[in-house]
Write a protein that holds these residues in place. Structure first.
Motif, short mmCIF file in Angstrom:
data_model
loop_
_atom_site.label_atom_id
_atom_site.label_comp_id
_atom_site.label_asym_id
_atom_site.label_seq_id
_atom_site.Cartn_x
_atom_site.Cartn_y
_atom_site.Cartn_z
N TYR A 117 33.83 37.50 40.24
CA TYR A 117 33.31 38.71 40.88
C TYR A 117 32.52 38.31 42.11
CZ TYR A 117 29.27 37.97 37.58
OH TYR A 117 28.22 37.47 36.83
N THR A 118 32.44 39.23 43.07
CA THR A 118 31.86 38.91 44.38
C THR A 118 31.24 40.16 44.97
OG1 THR A 118 33.91 37.63 44.71
CG2 THR A 118 32.39 37.75 46.57
N SER A 119 30.13 39.99 45.70
CA SER A 119 29.66 41.08 46.56
C SER A 119 29.44 40.51 47.96
CB SER A 119 28.37 41.72 46.03
OG SER A 119 27.27 40.83 46.16
N LEU A 165 26.87 51.20 41.78
CA LEU A 165 28.21 51.76 42.00
C LEU A 165 28.27 53.16 41.40
CD1 LEU A 165 30.55 48.74 41.18
CD2 LEU A 165 29.37 49.27 43.30
N PHE A 212 25.59 46.05 40.19
CA PHE A 212 26.65 46.91 39.66
C PHE A 212 26.13 48.29 39.25
CE2 PHE A 212 28.99 42.95 39.48
CZ PHE A 212 30.28 43.36 39.79
N ASN A 253 25.60 35.64 35.08
CA ASN A 253 25.06 36.53 36.11
C ASN A 253 23.71 35.97 36.54
OD1 ASN A 253 23.78 39.68 36.84
ND2 ASN A 253 25.77 39.04 37.60
N GLY A 286 31.08 49.95 46.13
CA GLY A 286 30.05 49.40 46.99
C GLY A 286 28.95 50.41 47.22
N ASN A 332 21.72 46.70 36.08
CA ASN A 332 22.94 46.02 36.50
C ASN A 332 23.58 45.30 35.32
OD1 ASN A 332 24.70 44.01 38.15
ND2 ASN A 332 23.12 42.70 37.26
N PRO A 367 26.94 38.64 41.72
CA PRO A 367 26.40 39.92 42.21
C PRO A 367 25.54 40.63 41.17
CG PRO A 367 28.78 40.06 41.83
CD PRO A 367 28.41 38.63 41.68
N TYR A 425 31.75 45.47 46.69
CA TYR A 425 31.80 44.82 45.37
C TYR A 425 33.25 44.62 44.93
CZ TYR A 425 26.92 44.47 44.16
OH TYR A 425 25.61 44.06 44.11
#
Length: 431
Positions: A43-45, A70, A67, A175, A355, A112, A64, A346
Motif C-alpha cells: 500500500y502507498t500514499s 477516505l 485511511f 503500519n 484520497g 486509521n 500510509p 491512496y
C-alpha cells in the motif's frame, strides 16, 4: 459532499491533462506492462502538488496512516484492491497480523488502524493487532473517538514465526514505518510474509533513492507522452554529513541549494513562469512532516537561527538528521474553503482507492502542509471520481483532475517498486 475547490489548472497543466486523457489507453497499457515486470508496494500514499504549470509528487509513504480520511464511497475499491493484493501474496491466507505504530495515544491514527482492520476483515481475513510497545503485556482495549474500540495484544515470537497467543498468521502487515530502527522481533522470519519488507522502513530507506527511481519512471512515461519530464518531476540534490546542531556541513548545503535554485530559474524562464523559485530542505529519511524547511535564497542557510537548527536536527523517534534532500519546491495553488490544499492519493496494490486534500489555513503555497493544524477534506465528488470524462474540457471536470492525480500517484508507486527492488538486501545480483 463536494469540496469548494479553487484550482490552478491553467496553462501547461491543461495541455498535460489533455495529453493524458487522449493517451489514456496507451497510459493504462504502459502501466499494465510495467506491473508485469515489477511488484507494486502493498500500500502507498503519495503527496501531490499542483502548481498550475507542473504536477508532481513530493513525498511517497510506504506505511500510509490516513485511511480514516477516505470516503465511505471509496471503501469498496479498497476492499477489492486488498483482496487482489492478498490473493497474489498468499491466496490461502486466513489470519492477518497488523502491527501499528507504537504511539497509541493519537486518536486519528487509531481511527486509521480501525479502518485498515475493517478493510481487511471485509476482504475475508481474521485481523488482529500486535503491538511493538513493551508496555503492552496483555490484551489492551483502546477507545476510539467514534465510540468503537481496538484491542492491542503483545507479540509472541517463536524461532521462525511471529504471532499472538493462539493466533498464527500467514501474513504480517506493518503500519509502523520503523523510524526508530528494525526491532529484533521482526527479523529473520522465514515462513511468513512481512509486508512491506523491512528495507521499506525509514531505518533503511532514503527519499533520494526514491526520487532517483522516480526520475527514471518520469523519463519513461514522458517519452510515451512526448513531453518534458520536468512537468511531472521535482528536481533534487543531496547533502551528506550536515549537522544542524553544530552548524557544520552548511557550505555543502548552501552550494547545493544555490545550484538547484539556478536550475529551477532556467526552467521557469523556459516556460515563461514569473515566480520566485524555492527549494524544500528535508531529512533524507523520516516522515510526519518533521525536519523540513523552505529556502528561497542560499544565504538563508548560513543564517539559520537556533530554533530552526533545532527543528531540522531531529526527526521522528529522536533520530538525528545528518543527510538531507534538497527538493525543487512545487507550490500548490489549490485551495479548499480559502485555505491552501494539496491532494494525497491512496493506493492498495496497483489500484488507486481514494484520497483527500490536506488543508492548512496557516501555511503558504510554498510551505509544507503536513504540520500541526492540518485538516483533511476527502476527495469526494458528486459523481464517481475514478472514471475520467473523455471529451470534457481540460480543468473543467473533477474526475479528470482526479485521474491526473491518480496517474502521478501511480508513477510514484511504480518508482517505489523500482526503489524496493534496487535496495532489496536479498535480491540476487548478476554480473
Amino acid at each position: 459532499m463536494v469540496p469548494h475547490l479553487i484550482t490552478a489548472l491553467t496553462g501547461p497543466i491543461n495541455e498535460l491533462e489533455q495529453r493524458m486523457l487522449e493517451s489514456m489507453p496507451a497510459i493504462e497499457r504502459w502501466f499494465r506492462l510495467e506491473w508485469m515486470e515489477h511488484t507494486p508496494p502493498f500500500y502507498t500514499s503519495v503527496d501531490v502538488r499542483n502548481a498550475g504549470f507542473k504536477l508532481a509528487p513530493v513525498d511517497t509513504n510506504l506505511f500510509p496512516g490516513g485511511f480514516n480520511n477516505l470516503t465511505p464511497e471509496m471503501l469498496p475499491l479498497a476492499v477489492q484492491a486488498a483482496m487482489a493484493a492478498i490473493e497474489k501474496i498468499c491466496p490461502e491466507a486466513k489470519n492477518l497480523l497488523l502491527i501499528p505504530e507504537r504511539h497509541t495515544r493519537n486518536p486519528f491514527y487509531l481511527m486509521n488502524v480501525a479502518q485498515l482492520v475493517r478493510i481487511f476483515t471485509v476482504a475475508g481475513l481474521n485481523v488482529r493487532l500486535g503491538s511493538l510497545d513493551e508496555a503492552i503485556t496483555e490484551p489492551t482495549t483502546v477507545n476510539l473517538p467514534d465510540g468503537d474500540t481496538l484491542t492491542l495484544e503483545p507479540l509472541v515470537r517463536t524461532q521462525r514465526r511471529l504471532g499472538l497467543k493462539h493466533f498464527d498468521p500467514c501474513t504480517i502487515l506493518l503500519n509502523n514505518d520503523l523510524s526508530a530502527g528494525i526491532p529484533e522481533v521482526l527479523q529473520n522470519l522465514h515462513e511468513q510474509y512481512l509486508l512491506p519488507p523491512l528495507h521499506a522502513g525509514w531505518a533503511v530507506r532514503r527519499k533520494s533513492q526514491h526520487f532517483d527511481a522516480y526520475e527514471e519512471v518520469a523519463k519513461k512515461f514522458s517519452k510515451l507522452l512526448g513531453m518534458d519530464p520536468w512537468l511531472i518531476n521535482p528536481m533534487y540534490n543531496v547533502c551528506d554529513e550536515v549537522n544542524f546542531q553544530e552548524g557544520t556541513g552548511t557550505e555543502c548545503l548552501e552550494t547545493q541549494v544555490d545550484a538547484l535554485l539556478g536550475k529551477i530559474r532556467r526552467k521557469y524562464k523556459e516556460y515563461g513562469i514569473n515566480e520566485k523559485p524555492f527549494v524544500i530542505v528535508k531529512a533524507d529519511n523520516g516522515t510526519y512532516g518533521m525536519g523540513i524547511m523552505t529556502v528561497r535564497d542560499a544565504k538563508e542557510v548560513a543564517d539559520l537561527n537556533r530554533r530552526t537548527r533545532n527543528k531540522m536536527s531531529v526527526v521522528k523517534d529522536g533520530q538525528q538528521v545528518n543527510r538531507v534532500i534538497i527538493q525543487e519546491g512545487v507550490p500548490t495553488y489549490e485551495q479548499v474553503n480559502g485555505a491552501v490544499a494539496e491532494p494525497v492519493v491512496y493506493m492498495i496494490d496497483r489500484y488507486v482507492v481514494g484520497g483527500f486534500y490536506r488543508v492548512h489555513a496557516e501555511r503558504g503555497v510554498d510551505e509544507n502542509l503536513n504540520a500541526p493544524g492540518a485538516s483533511f477534506v476527502p476527495l469526494a465528488f458528486a459523481e464517481p471520481a475514478q472514471l475520467p470524462k473523455i471529451g470534457a474540457k481540460p480543468g473543467a471536470s473533477a474526475p479528470n483532475r482526479f485521474y491526473m492525480y491518480g496517474v502521478v500517484g501511480r508513477l510514484a508507486m511504480l518508482a517505489a517498486s523500482y526503489e524496493m527492488e534496487a535496495t532489496d538486501p536479498h535480491a540476487e545480483v548478476y554480473d
